[in-house]
Write an enzyme that holds these catalytic residues in place. Structure first.
Site, PDB file in Angstrom:
ATOM      1  N   GLY A 127     -10.270   2.488  16.130  1.00 20.19           N
ATOM      2  CA  GLY A 127     -10.060   3.048  14.840  1.00 20.19           C
ATOM      3  C   GLY A 127     -10.668   2.284  13.682  1.00 20.19           C
ATOM      4  N   GLN A 180     -11.808  -0.700   5.157  1.00 19.43           N
ATOM      5  CA  GLN A 180     -12.405  -1.885   5.845  1.00 19.43           C
ATOM      6  C   GLN A 180     -13.880  -2.303   5.866  1.00 19.43           C
ATOM      7  OE1 GLN A 180     -10.055  -0.412   9.630  1.00 19.43           O
ATOM      8  NE2 GLN A 180      -9.737  -2.518   9.786  1.00 19.43           N
ATOM      9  N   CYS A 219      -6.157  -5.290  14.671  1.00 21.25           N
ATOM     10  CA  CYS A 219      -7.077  -4.631  13.514  1.00 21.25           C
ATOM     11  C   CYS A 219      -8.157  -5.386  13.316  1.00 21.25           C
ATOM     12  CB  CYS A 219      -6.061  -4.756  12.380  1.00 21.25           C
ATOM     13  SG  CYS A 219      -6.687  -3.879  10.811  1.00 21.25           S
ATOM     14  N   LEU A 220      -9.267  -4.509  13.261  1.00 14.86           N
ATOM     15  CA  LEU A 220     -10.508  -5.078  13.180  1.00 14.86           C
ATOM     16  C   LEU A 220     -10.866  -6.106  11.805  1.00 14.86           C
ATOM     17  CD1 LEU A 220     -12.990  -2.185  14.238  1.00 14.86           C
ATOM     18  CD2 LEU A 220     -12.281  -4.249  15.523  1.00 14.86           C
ATOM     19  N   HIS A 268      -1.888   3.907  12.232  1.00 15.45           N
ATOM     20  CA  HIS A 268      -2.340   2.599  11.754  1.00 15.45           C
ATOM     21  C   HIS A 268      -3.573   2.830  10.566  1.00 15.45           C
ATOM     22  CE1 HIS A 268      -3.771  -1.450  12.590  1.00 15.45           C
ATOM     23  NE2 HIS A 268      -5.035  -1.102  12.056  1.00 15.45           N
ATOM     24  N   GLU A 269      -4.380   3.628  10.957  1.00 13.62           N
ATOM     25  CA  GLU A 269      -5.601   4.027  10.081  1.00 13.62           C
ATOM     26  C   GLU A 269      -5.307   4.649   8.769  1.00 13.62           C
ATOM     27  OE1 GLU A 269      -8.014   2.412  10.776  1.00 13.62           O
ATOM     28  OE2 GLU A 269      -7.487   1.848  12.991  1.00 13.62           O
ATOM     29  N   HIS A 279      -3.920   2.062   6.367  1.00  7.21           N
ATOM     30  CA  HIS A 279      -5.091   1.422   5.500  1.00  7.21           C
ATOM     31  C   HIS A 279      -5.388   2.113   4.470  1.00  7.21           C
ATOM     32  CE1 HIS A 279      -6.414  -1.951   8.018  1.00  7.21           C
ATOM     33  NE2 HIS A 279      -6.742  -1.036   9.268  1.00  7.21           N
TER      34      HIS A 279
HETATM   35 NI    NI Z   1      -6.694  -1.867  11.118  1.00  5.37          NI
END
Ligand code: NI
Length: 187
Positions: A61, A66, A109-110, A151-152, A155
């Site tokens: 995701g 991000q 998380c990226l 989660h997304e 963000h």
């Molecule tokens: Ni994340």
């Protein structure tokens, strides 16, 4: 004609661009993103770039902030490898219902690479969003799809999974990330 064709090919090759992923801590990851007003070619290009970036990372995701774009867009694909790709674009997503049953799963998380921790969230959610063509969709999500969507969506409201953790652990992670970013900047 040839020039035009070459230009077209060049454009086509550039159609999907990997974007760089912003690392925590960064003020852009703390912002509430405004909704997308029109699902146009610019939004589709953003979504395609985000999918490319997510697959390359690799991740399941990725949310627009991000990659530095403060808009309510995220992409995800939580299929197992053997199930084939299912690139999913969610624009202006909202959770319209969530199960009372909660589940704890390990998240990463990226924007916070190599750090994982347990987060407790509703087990299933019903998500309403606009797809890549601006069409309203509703989907019942469970398992990794449900966790990932929540989660997304966080963000897009400036919330990270580490915000669910205790203050001591969160500070430790943030300090570690500051060090990682300093080392990257020096390299
Ligand atoms: Ni994340």
């Amino acid at each position: 004609m040839r020039v035009v064709a070459a230009f077209w090919v060049l454009n086509y090759v550039n159609a999907m661009t990997r974007r760089s992923i912003i690392l925590h801590p960064d003020p852009r990851l703390k912002k509430t993103c405004p909704p997308v007003e029109t699902v146009d070619d610019d939004i589709r290009a953003l979504a395609d770039d985000m999918l490319e970036t997510m697959y390359e990372a690799p991740g399941v995701g990725l949310a627009a902030p991000q990659v530095g774009v403060l808009k309510r867009v995220f992409v995800m694909d939580c299929n197992r490898e053997d199930a084939g790709k299912e690139p999913t674009v969610c624009i202006n997503p909202e959770i319209i219902s969530a199960s009372e049953v909660m589940v704890t799963s390990e998240e990463g998380c990226l924007s916070i690479p190599d750090i994982y921790d347990d987060v407790t969230r509703p087990e299933t959610v019903r998500l309403r969003f606009l797809d890549r063509n601006g069409k309203v969709e509703e989907r019942d999500l469970d398992g990794l799809w449900s966790t990932c969507a929540q989660h997304e969506l966080d963000h897009l409201n400036g919330k990270l999974f580490i915000d669910y953790l205790g203050a001591v652990r969160r500070t430790m992670i943030t300090n570690r990330m500051k060090k990682v970013k300093k080392e990257k900047a020096r390299a």
